[in-house]
Write an enzyme that holds these catalytic residues in place. Structure first.
Site, PDB file in Angstrom:
ATOM      1  N   HIS A 139       4.271  -3.030   9.265  1.00 20.85           N
ATOM      2  CA  HIS A 139       4.719  -3.843   8.141  1.00 20.85           C
ATOM      3  C   HIS A 139       5.905  -4.729   8.519  1.00 20.85           C
ATOM      4  O   HIS A 139       6.129  -5.779   7.905  1.00 20.85           O
ATOM      5  CB  HIS A 139       5.103  -2.914   6.981  1.00 20.85           C
ATOM      6  CG  HIS A 139       5.345  -3.612   5.686  1.00 20.85           C
ATOM      7  ND1 HIS A 139       4.326  -4.087   4.885  1.00 20.85           N
ATOM      8  CD2 HIS A 139       6.503  -3.921   5.038  1.00 20.85           C
ATOM      9  CE1 HIS A 139       4.834  -4.654   3.809  1.00 20.85           C
ATOM     10  NE2 HIS A 139       6.156  -4.573   3.877  1.00 20.85           N
ATOM     11  N   SER A 168       6.055  -9.162   2.539  1.00 18.95           N
ATOM     12  CA  SER A 168       5.976  -7.976   1.684  1.00 18.95           C
ATOM     13  C   SER A 168       6.010  -8.373   0.205  1.00 18.95           C
ATOM     14  O   SER A 168       5.154  -9.126  -0.241  1.00 18.95           O
ATOM     15  CB  SER A 168       7.106  -7.012   2.053  1.00 18.95           C
ATOM     16  OG  SER A 168       6.916  -5.753   1.460  1.00 18.95           O
ATOM     17  N   ASP A 171       5.282  -3.937 -22.655  1.00 22.79           N
ATOM     18  CA  ASP A 171       5.278  -5.346 -23.067  1.00 22.79           C
ATOM     19  C   ASP A 171       5.633  -6.270 -21.911  1.00 22.79           C
ATOM     20  O   ASP A 171       6.391  -7.226 -22.060  1.00 22.79           O
ATOM     21  CB  ASP A 171       6.244  -5.566 -24.232  1.00 22.79           C
ATOM     22  CG  ASP A 171       7.673  -5.148 -23.915  1.00 22.79           C
ATOM     23  OD1 ASP A 171       7.870  -4.394 -22.939  1.00 22.79           O
ATOM     24  OD2 ASP A 171       8.594  -5.577 -24.636  1.00 22.79           O
TER      25      ASP A 171
END
Length: 561
Positions: free
Chosen positions: A541, A265, A486
């Site tokens: 998953h 993952s 940023d």
């Protein structure tokens, strides 16, 4: 007399210093985009050294007694706990305590058959935690110490998240019990005789970030920007840089790569950062449900792609347990009327309750677990939510104990400056064509089973910083992180680095509710063409947890083709 007193003070100060193995980076170690470039010296040697940003003293400690375990079939493993002192900011490394991070890794070494007089047995019996253990460990696996022992083949495991520690070898991976179904057992069987289970910075035993630990470092009500700046140093580039420190310390030859890195993952996202930023550090790269959406320009694109999969998993759940349709509506109505205080703080609101849907993307057991939780929601014959139900809900939801999962979740999609998440999941749910299907207020009033209340998927929302006890007080930090632009780049410029005897493979789960299949395949084609995909609908998953040995064997064999 004054000189004598000064002498004794100096002796006391030296005696109080911690015992640890210290070293500095070689002079020729350089960084690229915040990550290490190819090393050429012995990282764990002592002596003065410097990097482009100035000298930094790295330390390596073994903090607990090293222990051995039998794992069946006459095999034994040695489990050791290592702590590495790393810079908080690799672009501005400083030795002060508030500018470093203690990164922990559990190392599992498969031991060769030995007699009671072997070097390994002597090491286990002789060395308590401290400097001697750290030094002895490095010497123990040097070829000169055991000339007839197999060469070390190392595997680094990168955990999913963000914000979660690595699994423990004898509990989560069942190694001490001789279990053969975990990926770790399969890795040992495939010849990887050293497993490095790193707690990513800010998790587990690597200076865990919680509201409590943040409050010890900052004034939560007055230092929003400072906390946001601090949190920004806990992303994939820093995790990879920490892994590079560990690699260079533990390997006899610091220039030698990891023989394998396995990323589950979010761990796969970190692995992609590794591959595209650091050339030659990895021989085999294995992804399980973790090829990041490198082509997505806006994190909102990720959630736009995932929302239909969340709906599909909801529908499949309700097909499996149709009796839960009216039950969920009843629970939602109860919580809309009166949110329930939770045993450890915070409130169970209807919207927080629906975050239980994060589990719907797991294997078959995830449906059963959710159903078992729901059917015990009310005390028999009443409309009162049971305390056991409330306790289980709180244990199931990880955001109180793992706030990185909430604070930095959407930042895992922000590759470089000029981008912000702006609460991407919230934006997606607000604008998506299917958004009306998640209107739980209207659907809880519907009498039709064809209009069930839908659970949310793995998404982060602003309301969480009101409903979760350990997120309250961090809402300004969350907002700052959601709007800051940023960010440092997540990925480098290396393309198709897996060549010349190296390889890579990935499990792409067809119906993955967390990592979109199509975006993963686009990323492989554009940036990771050396990684061979295995597209499967047999697992969700959680495949690495559900069938770890099978999936690991499949991928390691595929990576060598």
């Amino acid at each position: 007399m004054r000189l004598l007193l000064l002498f004794f003070i100096t002796v006391l100060m030296l005696a109080s210093l911690p015992v640890r193995l210290a070293f500095r980076l070689p002079n020729n170690l350089r960084r690229s985009r915040g990550l290490f470039a190819q090393p050429t010296g012995w990282l764990h040697n002592q002596g003065p050294a410097a990097n482009e940003q100035g000298p930094f003293t790295y330390t390596h400690e073994i903090n607990e007694k090293v222990v051995g375990h039998s794992i069946g079939d006459g095999l034994r493993i040695m489990v050791s706990s290592h702590t590495f002192t790393c810079p908080l900011d690799y672009n501005d490394p400083k030795n002060s305590a508030d500018s470093t991070v203690k990164v922990h890794a559990t190392v599992v070494d498969l031991l060769p058959p030995n007699s009671p007089s072997s070097p390994v047995t002597a090491f286990l019996n002789a060395h308590a935690p401290g400097k001697e253990a750290a030094e002895a460990y490095l010497k123990l696996f040097h070829p000169d110490s055991q000339p007839n022992a197999p060469a070390t083949k190392s595997l680094l495991y990168l955990q999913g998240g963000p914000g979660f520690p690595a699994p423990r070898p004898n509990v989560a991976l069942s190694l001490a019990s001789g279990g053969s179904s975990s990926w770790a057992s399969a890795a040992l069987a495939k010849g990887f005789n050293r497993l490095v289970l790193m707690d990513q910075r800010g998790t587990g035993r690597s200076q865990p970030i919680t509201k409590q630990t943040l409050s010890l470092r900052f004034d939560l009500s007055a230092e929003t920007e400072n906390i946001s700046d601090y949190m920004s140093k806990f992303r994939a580039p820093e995790i990879v840089a920490d892994a590079e420190v560990i690699r260079q310390i533990l390997h006899t030859d610091p220039a030698s790569p990891w023989d394998c890195v396995l990323g589950q993952s979010f761990g796969g996202f970190c692995l992609a950062t590794y591959l595209t930023s650091k050339s030659g550090a990895i021989k085999n790269a294995l992804f399980t449900g973790g090829v990041p959406p490198l082509t997505a320009e806006d994190p909102k694109d990720v959630y736009d792609a995932l929302i239909p999969r969340v709906i599909a998993r909801n529908n499949l759940y309700y097909e499996t347990y149709p009796g839960d349709i009216p039950l969920v509506k009843r629970i939602v109505q109860s919580l809309m009327k009166a949110p329930a205080p939770l045993p450890c703080g915070g409130m169970l609101t209807a919207r927080r309750f629906l975050q239980l849907g994060m589990a719907l993307g797991g294997g078959p057991g995830s449906f059963e677990n959710l159903h078992d939780l729901l059917v015990n929601a009310f005390l028999d014959g009443t409309d009162v939510l049971s305390k056991n139900f409330l306790r289980q809900v709180q244990r199931t939801q990880p955001f109180d104990t793992n706030p990185i999962y909430a604070l930095l979740h959407e930042s895992i999609y922000l590759d470089g400056p000029g981008k912000s998440s702006e609460w991407a999941a919230h934006r997606s749910f607000s604008l998506h064509p299917c958004s009306e299907q998640f209107n739980y207020e209207a659907r809880s009033e519907s009498k039709r089973d064809s209009e069930p209340v839908l659970f949310f998927g793995e998404m982060v929302f602003p309301f969480m910083f009101e409903d979760y006890e350990e997120l309250q007080g961090l809402e300004d930090v969350a907002q700052h992180l959601a709007t800051r632009t940023d960010w440092t780049p997540l990925y480098g410029d290396v393309r198709n680095d897996l060549k010349g005897g190296q390889g890579g493979a990935c499990a792409v789960y067809y119906d993955d509710m967390y990592v979109d299949r199509e975006l993963s395949l686009e990323a492989l084609e554009s940036s990771l063409p050396g990684v061979t995909p295995w597209i499967t609908s047999d697992y969700q998953h959680s495949g690495l947890r559900d069938a770890g040995a099978l999936i690991f064997k499949k991928l390691i064999d595929l990576s060598k083709n």
